[in-house]
Design a protein around this motif. Structure first.
Motif, PDB file in Angstrom:
ATOM      1  N   LEU A 186      -2.445   8.115  21.350  1.00 56.44           N
ATOM      2  CA  LEU A 186      -1.815   8.220  20.034  1.00 56.44           C
ATOM      3  C   LEU A 186      -2.003   6.953  19.221  1.00 56.44           C
ATOM      4  O   LEU A 186      -2.298   7.008  18.018  1.00 56.44           O
ATOM      5  CB  LEU A 186      -0.322   8.502  20.203  1.00 56.44           C
ATOM      6  N   ALA A 187      -1.823   5.802  19.855  1.00 57.01           N
ATOM      7  CA  ALA A 187      -1.966   4.536  19.138  1.00 57.01           C
ATOM      8  C   ALA A 187      -3.389   4.369  18.614  1.00 57.01           C
ATOM      9  O   ALA A 187      -3.603   3.947  17.466  1.00 57.01           O
ATOM     10  CB  ALA A 187      -1.586   3.369  20.044  1.00 57.01           C
ATOM     11  N   ILE A 188      -4.389   4.704  19.442  1.00 62.73           N
ATOM     12  CA  ILE A 188      -5.790   4.592  19.029  1.00 62.73           C
ATOM     13  C   ILE A 188      -6.085   5.563  17.884  1.00 62.73           C
ATOM     14  O   ILE A 188      -6.709   5.207  16.873  1.00 62.73           O
ATOM     15  CB  ILE A 188      -6.724   4.889  20.221  1.00 62.73           C
ATOM     16  N   ALA A 189      -5.639   6.811  18.032  1.00 62.66           N
ATOM     17  CA  ALA A 189      -5.923   7.834  17.021  1.00 62.66           C
ATOM     18  C   ALA A 189      -5.229   7.522  15.701  1.00 62.66           C
ATOM     19  O   ALA A 189      -5.811   7.687  14.621  1.00 62.66           O
ATOM     20  CB  ALA A 189      -5.489   9.206  17.537  1.00 62.66           C
ATOM     21  N   TYR A 190      -3.989   7.074  15.770  1.00 60.37           N
ATOM     22  CA  TYR A 190      -3.248   6.755  14.552  1.00 60.37           C
ATOM     23  C   TYR A 190      -3.900   5.581  13.819  1.00 60.37           C
ATOM     24  O   TYR A 190      -4.050   5.611  12.594  1.00 60.37           O
ATOM     25  CB  TYR A 190      -1.801   6.420  14.907  1.00 60.37           C
ATOM     26  N   ARG A 219      11.070  11.453  -1.306  1.00 60.36           N
ATOM     27  CA  ARG A 219      10.138  10.328  -1.181  1.00 60.36           C
ATOM     28  C   ARG A 219      10.185   9.841   0.257  1.00 60.36           C
ATOM     29  O   ARG A 219      11.267   9.687   0.840  1.00 60.36           O
ATOM     30  CB  ARG A 219      10.543   9.211  -2.135  1.00 60.36           C
ATOM     31  N   ALA A 220       9.001   9.647   0.851  1.00 56.86           N
ATOM     32  CA  ALA A 220       8.929   9.213   2.241  1.00 56.86           C
ATOM     33  C   ALA A 220       8.504   7.757   2.329  1.00 56.86           C
ATOM     34  O   ALA A 220       7.677   7.283   1.541  1.00 56.86           O
ATOM     35  CB  ALA A 220       7.937  10.081   3.007  1.00 56.86           C
ATOM     36  N   TYR A 221       9.071   7.065   3.302  1.00 56.17           N
ATOM     37  CA  TYR A 221       8.708   5.675   3.595  1.00 56.17           C
ATOM     38  C   TYR A 221       8.389   5.562   5.081  1.00 56.17           C
ATOM     39  O   TYR A 221       8.966   6.268   5.914  1.00 56.17           O
ATOM     40  CB  TYR A 221       9.847   4.723   3.241  1.00 56.17           C
ATOM     41  N   VAL A 222       7.462   4.669   5.395  1.00 56.17           N
ATOM     42  CA  VAL A 222       7.086   4.415   6.794  1.00 56.17           C
ATOM     43  C   VAL A 222       7.239   2.925   7.062  1.00 56.17           C
ATOM     44  O   VAL A 222       6.676   2.104   6.341  1.00 56.17           O
ATOM     45  CB  VAL A 222       5.627   4.828   7.077  1.00 56.17           C
ATOM     46  N   ILE A 223       8.005   2.593   8.079  1.00 56.39           N
ATOM     47  CA  ILE A 223       8.124   1.191   8.472  1.00 56.39           C
ATOM     48  C   ILE A 223       6.989   0.908   9.450  1.00 56.39           C
ATOM     49  O   ILE A 223       7.031   1.312  10.612  1.00 56.39           O
ATOM     50  CB  ILE A 223       9.500   0.900   9.098  1.00 56.39           C
ATOM     51  N   GLU A 224       5.958   0.245   8.951  1.00 57.46           N
ATOM     52  CA  GLU A 224       4.685   0.126   9.650  1.00 57.46           C
ATOM     53  C   GLU A 224       4.552  -1.251  10.315  1.00 57.46           C
ATOM     54  O   GLU A 224       4.436  -2.268   9.645  1.00 57.46           O
ATOM     55  CB  GLU A 224       3.531   0.340   8.658  1.00 57.46           C
ATOM     56  N   SER A 225       4.571  -1.245  11.650  1.00 56.12           N
ATOM     57  CA  SER A 225       4.452  -2.512  12.371  1.00 56.12           C
ATOM     58  C   SER A 225       3.012  -2.888  12.655  1.00 56.12           C
ATOM     59  O   SER A 225       2.731  -4.012  13.081  1.00 56.12           O
ATOM     60  CB  SER A 225       5.226  -2.439  13.693  1.00 56.12           C
ATOM     61  N   ASP A 226       2.079  -1.959  12.439  1.00 60.88           N
ATOM     62  CA  ASP A 226       0.661  -2.244  12.663  1.00 60.88           C
ATOM     63  C   ASP A 226       0.102  -2.942  11.427  1.00 60.88           C
ATOM     64  O   ASP A 226       0.084  -2.372  10.339  1.00 60.88           O
ATOM     65  CB  ASP A 226      -0.092  -0.942  12.930  1.00 60.88           C
ATOM     66  N   ALA A 227      -0.378  -4.162  11.604  1.00 61.51           N
ATOM     67  CA  ALA A 227      -0.844  -4.955  10.466  1.00 61.51           C
ATOM     68  C   ALA A 227      -2.319  -4.743  10.145  1.00 61.51           C
ATOM     69  O   ALA A 227      -2.848  -5.378   9.231  1.00 61.51           O
ATOM     70  CB  ALA A 227      -0.589  -6.438  10.727  1.00 61.51           C
ATOM     71  N   SER A 228      -2.993  -3.875  10.869  1.00 62.96           N
ATOM     72  CA  SER A 228      -4.422  -3.667  10.630  1.00 62.96           C
ATOM     73  C   SER A 228      -4.717  -2.166  10.520  1.00 62.96           C
ATOM     74  O   SER A 228      -4.694  -1.460  11.542  1.00 62.96           O
ATOM     75  CB  SER A 228      -5.246  -4.262  11.770  1.00 62.96           C
ATOM     76  N   PRO A 229      -4.979  -1.659   9.308  1.00 60.11           N
ATOM     77  CA  PRO A 229      -4.958  -2.384   8.041  1.00 60.11           C
ATOM     78  C   PRO A 229      -3.531  -2.677   7.584  1.00 60.11           C
ATOM     79  O   PRO A 229      -2.583  -2.065   8.091  1.00 60.11           O
ATOM     80  CB  PRO A 229      -5.647  -1.409   7.087  1.00 60.11           C
ATOM     81  N   PRO A 230      -3.390  -3.595   6.619  1.00 58.20           N
ATOM     82  CA  PRO A 230      -2.044  -3.945   6.142  1.00 58.20           C
ATOM     83  C   PRO A 230      -1.347  -2.722   5.548  1.00 58.20           C
ATOM     84  O   PRO A 230      -1.990  -1.793   5.048  1.00 58.20           O
ATOM     85  CB  PRO A 230      -2.316  -5.000   5.053  1.00 58.20           C
ATOM     86  N   PRO A 231      -0.020  -2.663   5.624  1.00 55.36           N
ATOM     87  CA  PRO A 231       0.722  -1.544   5.025  1.00 55.36           C
ATOM     88  C   PRO A 231       0.376  -1.356   3.552  1.00 55.36           C
ATOM     89  O   PRO A 231       0.196  -2.325   2.812  1.00 55.36           O
ATOM     90  CB  PRO A 231       2.185  -1.974   5.213  1.00 55.36           C
ATOM     91  N   ASP A 232       0.285  -0.093   3.146  1.00 54.62           N
ATOM     92  CA  ASP A 232      -0.097   0.268   1.774  1.00 54.62           C
ATOM     93  C   ASP A 232       1.152   0.757   1.030  1.00 54.62           C
ATOM     94  O   ASP A 232       1.624   1.874   1.287  1.00 54.62           O
ATOM     95  CB  ASP A 232      -1.157   1.375   1.822  1.00 54.62           C
ATOM     96  N   PRO A 233       1.680  -0.036   0.101  1.00 53.71           N
ATOM     97  CA  PRO A 233       2.896   0.366  -0.618  1.00 53.71           C
ATOM     98  C   PRO A 233       2.739   1.670  -1.394  1.00 53.71           C
ATOM     99  O   PRO A 233       3.716   2.401  -1.584  1.00 53.71           O
ATOM    100  CB  PRO A 233       3.166  -0.811  -1.564  1.00 53.71           C
ATOM    101  N   THR A 234       1.509   1.972  -1.842  1.00 54.07           N
ATOM    102  CA  THR A 234       1.317   3.209  -2.610  1.00 54.07           C
ATOM    103  C   THR A 234       1.506   4.445  -1.738  1.00 54.07           C
ATOM    104  O   THR A 234       1.681   5.547  -2.256  1.00 54.07           O
ATOM    105  CB  THR A 234      -0.086   3.255  -3.253  1.00 54.07           C
ATOM    106  N   ARG A 235       1.473   4.270  -0.435  1.00 57.85           N
ATOM    107  CA  ARG A 235       1.696   5.380   0.497  1.00 57.85           C
ATOM    108  C   ARG A 235       3.079   5.292   1.141  1.00 57.85           C
ATOM    109  O   ARG A 235       3.357   5.968   2.124  1.00 57.85           O
ATOM    110  CB  ARG A 235       0.613   5.390   1.583  1.00 57.85           C
ATOM    111  N   GLY A 236       3.928   4.439   0.579  1.00 56.38           N
ATOM    112  CA  GLY A 236       5.283   4.306   1.097  1.00 56.38           C
ATOM    113  C   GLY A 236       5.376   3.490   2.367  1.00 56.38           C
ATOM    114  O   GLY A 236       6.401   3.514   3.052  1.00 56.38           O
ATOM    115  N   GLU A 237       4.316   2.752   2.718  1.00 59.74           N
ATOM    116  CA  GLU A 237       4.329   1.946   3.935  1.00 59.74           C
ATOM    117  C   GLU A 237       5.022   0.614   3.676  1.00 59.74           C
ATOM    118  O   GLU A 237       4.727  -0.076   2.693  1.00 59.74           O
ATOM    119  CB  GLU A 237       2.905   1.724   4.443  1.00 59.74           C
TER     120      GLU A 237
END
Length: 279
Positions: free
Chosen positions: A108-112, A164-182
């Motif tokens: 899952l981590a690799i695919a995501y 509106r959905a938000y994702v708290i994204e701990s993966d920094a690669s690629p950096p979180p994209d605010p336009t996608r609610g990350e």
């Protein structure tokens, strides 16, 4: 043509045959010829010089699986799997291998990660669908959080009913994209939402002038949220792709979906019959 290539490789001086380009070519040819021992030998020599070549690593994995060397397979799958330059297709094949060997969480981590890096590639989305719907170990490895925290998505609803959905994204690669609610875990909104549950309210805006408090109506893991987004947007994002079609079922008229599907199935049958006739 394959014989010519094999004869050319066999005629090379030893110092030339050991160059990475020729080792790679020899591994591919041996694999296609069904000579697993030779394919493994050439692939391992090549990968010693080019360890980041995921395509050849996957060829090697296929070879050692065929040879029954489970210990080598497990050493690889449990080792470092950093291939940031890999294509969506090869990343998803790696995730499938992890799933096949009961490493669902790592798959899952690799695919995501591949899906986030290759959002514009339909192969990334198809591979992700396949893993979550038909995987061996992946479906049961998706976490099911009920509180907001790192690596979760939360959906909020305003007073007009808009979501509106938000994702708290701990993966920094690629950096979180605010336009996608990350959101970064240390961002103000992520910190305000941390620990909240469905039914709680969270302040979206940081403005002191106009308060914008919204109700959290759903909490889910980011892996599941990514699947929902891909399913919802696939046909509009990739209109030329015909391999996956989304349809909605009218609960009041569940049989009406048959009227939608029949023309599609008829067209596919006609294409298949035309292909059989042609060849």
């Amino acid at each position: 043509r394959r014989r010519d290539a094999s004869e050319l490789l066999a005629s090379l001086p030893p110092e030339v045959a050991q160059l990475p380009f020729y080792l790679r070519a020899a591994a591919v040819l041996a694999h296609r010829a069904g000579d697993r021992e030779a394919a493994r030998r050439y692939a391992e020599s090549y990968l010693h010089e080019a360890p980041d070549d995921l395509e050849l690593r996957l060829l090697w994995l296929d070879v050692v699986e065929g040879l029954g060397d489970q210990a080598a397979v497990e050493r690889f799958l449990d080792g470092p799997l950093e291939f940031p330059e890999a294509s969506a297709r090869h990343s998803m094949i790696l995730a499938q291998a992890l799933d096949r060997h009961d490493r669902g969480a790592r798959a899952l981590a690799i695919a995501y990660g591949a899906l986030r890096r290759h959002r514009a590639d339909p192969d990334a989305h198809r591979g992700y669908f396949g893993l979550l719907f038909m995987g061996r170990s992946v479906p049961n490895a998706v976490p099911r959080p009920d509180i907001v925290g790192p690596d979760t998505a939360f959906v909020v609803q305003d007073s007009h009913g808009d979501l509106r959905a938000y994702v708290i994204e701990s993966d920094a690669s690629p950096p979180p994209d605010p336009t996608r609610g990350e959101l970064l875990p240390q961002s103000a909104l992520a910190l305000r939402a941390d620990g909240l549950r469905r039914g709680d309210r969270v302040r979206i805006s940081e403005s002191d002038v106009l308060a914008d408090d919204r109700e959290i109506v759903e909490v889910k893991h980011k892996y599941l949220h990514a699947l929902h987004l891909s399913l919802a947007d696939f046909n509009s994002t990739f209109p030329a792709e015909r391999g996956l079609q989304q349809m909605r079922i009218d609960k009041g008229r569940p049989g009406a979906i048959v009227d939608t599907m029949l023309p599609m199935l008829k067209t596919r049958r006609e294409h298949a019959e035309a292909s059989i006739e042609r060849y």
